[in-house]
Scaffold this active site. Sequence first.
Site, mmCIF file in Angstrom:
data_model
loop_
_atom_site.group_PDB
_atom_site.id
_atom_site.type_symbol
_atom_site.label_atom_id
_atom_site.label_comp_id
_atom_site.label_asym_id
_atom_site.label_seq_id
_atom_site.Cartn_x
_atom_site.Cartn_y
_atom_site.Cartn_z
ATOM 1 N N HIS A 159 30.726 30.595 52.771
ATOM 2 C CA HIS A 159 29.418 29.926 52.931
ATOM 3 C C HIS A 159 28.651 30.427 54.155
ATOM 4 O O HIS A 159 27.533 29.966 54.415
ATOM 5 C CB HIS A 159 29.598 28.413 53.036
ATOM 6 C CG HIS A 159 30.147 27.776 51.794
ATOM 7 N ND1 HIS A 159 29.580 27.954 50.558
ATOM 8 C CD2 HIS A 159 31.228 26.974 51.610
ATOM 9 C CE1 HIS A 159 30.287 27.285 49.654
ATOM 10 N NE2 HIS A 159 31.283 26.692 50.268
ATOM 11 N N ASP B 141 36.624 30.382 44.019
ATOM 12 C CA ASP B 141 36.463 29.069 44.629
ATOM 13 C C ASP B 141 35.508 28.255 43.750
ATOM 14 O O ASP B 141 34.595 28.815 43.139
ATOM 15 C CB ASP B 141 35.877 29.223 46.029
ATOM 16 C CG ASP B 141 35.873 27.933 46.818
ATOM 17 O OD1 ASP B 141 36.793 27.731 47.628
ATOM 18 O OD2 ASP B 141 34.937 27.125 46.637
ATOM 19 N N HIS C 155 33.222 26.322 44.678
ATOM 20 C CA HIS C 155 31.884 26.279 45.269
ATOM 21 C C HIS C 155 31.282 27.681 45.240
ATOM 22 O O HIS C 155 32.005 28.670 45.397
ATOM 23 C CB HIS C 155 31.935 25.807 46.726
ATOM 24 C CG HIS C 155 32.459 24.421 46.910
ATOM 25 N ND1 HIS C 155 33.765 24.159 47.289
ATOM 26 C CD2 HIS C 155 31.855 23.217 46.785
ATOM 27 C CE1 HIS C 155 33.929 22.851 47.389
ATOM 28 N NE2 HIS C 155 32.790 22.258 47.091
ATOM 29 N N ASP D 40 40.264 25.018 45.071
ATOM 30 C CA ASP D 40 39.718 23.676 44.950
ATOM 31 C C ASP D 40 39.272 23.354 43.537
ATOM 32 O O ASP D 40 38.835 22.228 43.262
ATOM 33 C CB ASP D 40 38.571 23.455 45.943
ATOM 34 C CG ASP D 40 37.583 24.600 45.988
ATOM 35 O OD1 ASP D 40 37.704 25.533 45.168
ATOM 36 O OD2 ASP D 40 36.680 24.570 46.850
#
Length: 273
Positions: free
Chosen positions: A105, A137, A139, A216
């Site tokens: 990120h 991931d 995200h 995740d």
Amino acid sequence: MDLVFSEEALQYRSAGHPESPDRVKTAHSFLKDKYKIFEPDQASVDDLLLVHDEDFVNRVREGRFSDPDCPRYEDLFFYATLSAGGAIKAQQSSALSIMRPPGHHAGRNFLGGFCYFNNLAIAVEKSNLKTLIVDFDAHHGNGTEDIFLGDEDVTYLSLHRSPGFPGTGQESRQNAINHSISATIGDDKYLGLLSEELERLKKKDFEQLALSAGFDGHKDDPLASVGLSTSAFGEIGEMLRDMELPTFAVLEGGYVGADLGRNIDAFLQGFNS
């Protein structure tokens, strides 16, 4: 594929923060007797400047930033550069770095989502190789896309939950291939989508494969589950092995320590089989 790790990654914490040392400590305890462990060195400032603006690097070093997800830890610059160094070591050793903090990120001049510097991007840029980045991931790696968007030597592929943090990656653009997926996609549809994209990308002449390895998406993860089983990570490992490219990986998300260790092990067993 083996592991990159240093006990230094466990030395900082913020009470109640989901990106805690306990998740990696528990995972490392599960994995340490199964894999060779490489020790990282700190990334240099010159390494950071391969992908980040100088002013941004200085702001992180001096603690001149404010983000609710990114605490200003004491000695943060040491931990963040050691994690970036873990990614560099992983690239050099064809290994998986399980250092923290994560990185996908963090963009050229911004941080967020528990990330300070973009570990994977630093290692990719330092390698000077034509690279396929696969970000599994749950995200979207908005920082990685920001750094490499339009770069002819890098292709970025991400499968990520939507709606969800950071709210980016809703469409593909230039060299970024983005797939927004539901929280309930589950193993079969996820693996089918990933397989389809990887088959298409096999036709390109990449020199290495770099993985933002987030776990995740597991069905029991509290932050970004997309319904994946532990065995699905083994199948992801097998698919990525079949790309037949020099490969390294960097840990991103995965917030239940016991699950994280099992999921990493499944992935590595699949990749190494």
